[in-house]
Design an enzyme around this catalytic site. Structure first.
Site, PDB file in Angstrom:
ATOM      1  N   SER A 175      47.232  36.632  26.887  1.00  0.00           N
ATOM      2  CA  SER A 175      46.322  37.235  25.918  1.00  0.00           C
ATOM      3  C   SER A 175      46.921  37.416  24.537  1.00  0.00           C
ATOM      4  O   SER A 175      48.136  37.538  24.371  1.00  0.00           O
ATOM      5  CB  SER A 175      45.846  38.584  26.447  1.00  0.00           C
ATOM      6  OG  SER A 175      44.918  38.355  27.469  1.00  0.00           O
TER       7      SER A 175
ATOM      8  N   ASN B  77      39.298  35.930  32.438  1.00  0.00           N
ATOM      9  CA  ASN B  77      39.611  37.357  32.350  1.00  0.00           C
ATOM     10  C   ASN B  77      39.592  37.808  30.899  1.00  0.00           C
ATOM     11  O   ASN B  77      38.556  37.577  30.246  1.00  0.00           O
ATOM     12  CB  ASN B  77      40.849  37.747  33.166  1.00  0.00           C
ATOM     13  CG  ASN B  77      42.112  36.993  32.891  1.00  0.00           C
ATOM     14  OD1 ASN B  77      42.166  35.788  33.011  1.00  0.00           O
ATOM     15  ND2 ASN B  77      43.166  37.688  32.531  1.00  0.00           N
ATOM     16  N   ASP B  78      40.618  38.427  30.390  1.00  0.00           N
ATOM     17  CA  ASP B  78      40.541  39.139  29.109  1.00  0.00           C
ATOM     18  C   ASP B  78      39.838  38.371  27.986  1.00  0.00           C
ATOM     19  O   ASP B  78      40.166  37.204  27.739  1.00  0.00           O
ATOM     20  CB  ASP B  78      41.954  39.425  28.574  1.00  0.00           C
ATOM     21  CG  ASP B  78      42.897  39.958  29.608  1.00  0.00           C
ATOM     22  OD1 ASP B  78      42.509  40.115  30.768  1.00  0.00           O
ATOM     23  OD2 ASP B  78      44.066  40.205  29.248  1.00  0.00           O
TER      24      ASP B  78
ATOM     25  N   LEU C 172      38.327  30.839  36.807  1.00  0.00           N
ATOM     26  CA  LEU C 172      38.431  32.299  36.633  1.00  0.00           C
ATOM     27  C   LEU C 172      38.573  32.629  35.159  1.00  0.00           C
ATOM     28  O   LEU C 172      39.392  32.018  34.467  1.00  0.00           O
ATOM     29  CB  LEU C 172      39.663  32.784  37.411  1.00  0.00           C
ATOM     30  CG  LEU C 172      40.124  34.226  37.295  1.00  0.00           C
ATOM     31  CD1 LEU C 172      40.884  34.627  38.555  1.00  0.00           C
ATOM     32  CD2 LEU C 172      40.999  34.484  36.063  1.00  0.00           C
TER      33      LEU C 172
ATOM     34  N   ASP D  46      50.500  40.555  24.949  1.00  0.00           N
ATOM     35  CA  ASP D  46      49.171  40.878  24.421  1.00  0.00           C
ATOM     36  C   ASP D  46      49.209  41.405  22.978  1.00  0.00           C
ATOM     37  O   ASP D  46      48.716  42.505  22.691  1.00  0.00           O
ATOM     38  CB  ASP D  46      48.416  41.880  25.331  1.00  0.00           C
ATOM     39  CG  ASP D  46      48.467  41.507  26.800  1.00  0.00           C
ATOM     40  OD1 ASP D  46      48.627  40.300  27.090  1.00  0.00           O
ATOM     41  OD2 ASP D  46      48.360  42.403  27.664  1.00  0.00           O
TER      42      ASP D  46
HETATM   43  C1  FRU Z   1      45.377  41.692  31.479  1.00  0.00           C
HETATM   44  C2  FRU Z   1      46.456  40.610  31.540  1.00  0.00           C
HETATM   45  C3  FRU Z   1      47.275  40.567  30.265  1.00  0.00           C
HETATM   46  C4  FRU Z   1      47.791  39.162  30.270  1.00  0.00           C
HETATM   47  C5  FRU Z   1      46.610  38.414  30.833  1.00  0.00           C
HETATM   48  C6  FRU Z   1      46.970  37.196  31.652  1.00  0.00           C
HETATM   49  O1  FRU Z   1      44.324  41.445  32.359  1.00  0.00           O
HETATM   50  O2  FRU Z   1      47.290  40.814  32.663  1.00  0.00           O
HETATM   51  O3  FRU Z   1      48.291  41.530  30.192  1.00  0.00           O
HETATM   52  O4  FRU Z   1      48.142  38.710  29.003  1.00  0.00           O
HETATM   53  O5  FRU Z   1      45.893  39.322  31.631  1.00  0.00           O
HETATM   54  O6  FRU Z   1      45.802  36.502  32.031  1.00  0.00           O
END
Ligand code: FRU
Length: 467
Positions: free
Chosen positions: A95, A34-35, A32, A155
């Site tokens: 992140s 993500n960010d 997976l 983040d």
């Molecule tokens: C946003 C988030 C961030 C975090 C990251 C974890 O999608 O929830 O706040 O750092 O994804 O994967």
């Protein structure tokens, strides 16, 4: 997962049969993502990091994956940059951002640690790239959560303003409202300066992934508030990603700004990050949505989620305009123009540019036939509303998204159609919209039909290359 294994097997992984893998969107062959994280320009190349769980399609075990590119067309085979193997980041390298300083690539990320009671201990950790391409976690830059805030604190985004170095970080007040805090680098230490002062004092329960950038001479706060209820056609996704345009005062932390506006009018867009350069800002978003894994059938193929095309930002009429960076034009393999066109057959990946004359018409509709399903986009001149309709798709998320654009007589669309992602740019970037769509089986082509004829250019695109 070893970096050498990734290098040796990358092409074999990517050549595995797939119904849905995209060709011009960043994806991993398994796990997976993500960010987008750590976006910066360093050593002649754009550095792109992202959250990645290489083990499974679940929000666990977050690593930082990494690629670099000089041109957004050719990418280095991805590598792991950070793994959650230390005592302080056992529950994920969350992140963060990066900067190029004195020839060095520096990273600041949130080390996520949870105890047996699931209580979080977030710390902000500095890491750096070594000359051999590996990464080392250097030190904990911020060890605690400031008083008055909960442990939803993550983040960090590095930025400079007025020649000074800061980071902005997502936070939650003890009264369970979201906000962002500012730290400044003073004498080599990161000092808490305080909360960014906005008019949105009660806007969601958590602000994730804040970015503070400057676009065309204006300051812009990009952030992801969680917990905003839908309001008509606004805020229809589970979590929002949007921005405020204004002026930031680095001494008082006041941010004088306009209204919150969403960055993307589609279904599948969250946690964008901006790569800030002196001459341009490039935004990359995550194509996905937290807690909606069941809307994405690619889990069956062992991979989940993608990143958007890199989009250059401009401000016009107090709105952020987004268009894919010009480098992507180099993906074009062949181009065809059609006058007075009502129907054509497309094959992904391609870019379709449409000019639709609405002088005598009020309603335009375009229908993509996806095997036995349909994806329908439309525009109504009276309401100025554009609609993406996924109700006639069998797999994946459904529903409709509406957004407003300003059209007098000509509707201009730039559509990037990939195997299972469509990115629509309306009126030269006034509104971008991202949607995933999933064919039930592998399809060779996509018939496209419109209710009125248009001027159309179709560019057949090459896939991204990994070298
Ligand atoms: C946003 C988030 C961030 C975090 C990251 C974890 O999608 O929830 O706040 O750092 O994804 O994967």
């Amino acid at each position: 997962m070893e970096n050498q294994t990734l290098k040796d097997n990358w092409h074999a992984y990517m050549n595995k049969p797939s119904i849905w893998h995209n060709k011009i969107h960043w994806e991993m062959p398994f796990g997976l993502i993500n960010d987008p994280n750590g976006l910066c320009y360093h050593d002649g190349k754009y550095q792109i990091f992202y959250q990645w769980n290489p083990a499974e399609c679940k929000h666990l075990n977050k690593h930082w994956g990494y690629t670099e590119t000089a041109d957004f067309v050719n990418y280095s085979i991805p590598q792991l940059a950070l793994a959650p193997v230390d005592d302080f980041d056992r529950n994920g390298c969350y992140s963060g951002s990066a900067r190029s300083r004195n020839g060095k690539l520096e990273i600041l990320y949130t080390a996520n640690l949870k105890d047996a009671q699931n209580i979080r201990y977030p710390r902000q950790v500095l890491a750096a790239k070594n000359s051999d391409g590996t990464f080392t976690k250097k030190k904990i830059a911020v060890d605690d959560v400031p008083k008055g805030y909960t442990t939803h604190f993550r983040d960090p985004y590095l930025f400079t303003h007025s020649g000074r170095s800061f980071f902005i970080i997502g936070a939650q007040r003890e009264n369970l409202t979201g906000c962002a805090l500012i730290y400044e680098e003073i004498g080599g230490n990161w000092i808490l300066r305080g909360e960014l002062k906005t008019d949105y004092t009660d806007f969601g329960y958590m602000w994730e992934c804040p970015n503070l950038i400057s676009v065309d001479g204006r300051d812009v706060l990009v952030f992801c508030p969680q917990g905003i209820a839908p309001q008509g056609h606004k805020y229809n996704n589970l979590y929002q990603a949007g921005y405020l345009i204004g002026k930031f005062n680095p001494d008082t932390l006041e941010f004088v700004h306009g209204d919150f506006q969403e960055l993307d009018g589609g279904f599948d867009f969250y946690a964008p990050q901006v790569l800030a350069q002196p001459n341009r800002n490039i935004l990359i978003g995550w194509i996905g949505m937290p807690e909606k894994e069941n809307e994405y059938p690619t889990t069956k193929e062992g991979w989940l989620y993608s990143l958007t095309l890199p989009r250059q930002l401009k401000i016009k009429n107090n709105t952020i305009y987004q268009l894919p960076v010009k480098e992507l034009d180099a993906l074009c393999r062949s181009k065809q123009q059609f006058n007075d066109c009502r129907a054509l057959t497309l094959s992904a990946p391609c870019k379709i540019t449409l000019d639709i004359d609405l002088t005598c018409e009020n309603h335009w509709q375009g229908k993509f036939t996806i095997g036995s399903d349909e994806l329908i986009i439309s525009f109504d001149k009276n309401t100025q509303e554009f609609c993406i309709n996924r109700d006639n798709l069998t797999l994946g998320g459904k529903g409709r998204r509406y957004f407003t654009i300003s059209v007098k007589d000509n509707l201009h669309l730039d559509i990037y159609l990939d195997t299972s992602i469509i990115e629509i740019y309306c009126q030269n970037g006034e509104q971008a919209a991202t949607a995933c769509y999933y064919a039930q089986e592998k399809i060779a082509s996509i018939p496209f039909e419109m209710n009125i004829s248009a001027q159309v250019t179709v560019s057949q695109l090459n896939s991204f290359k990994f070298i």
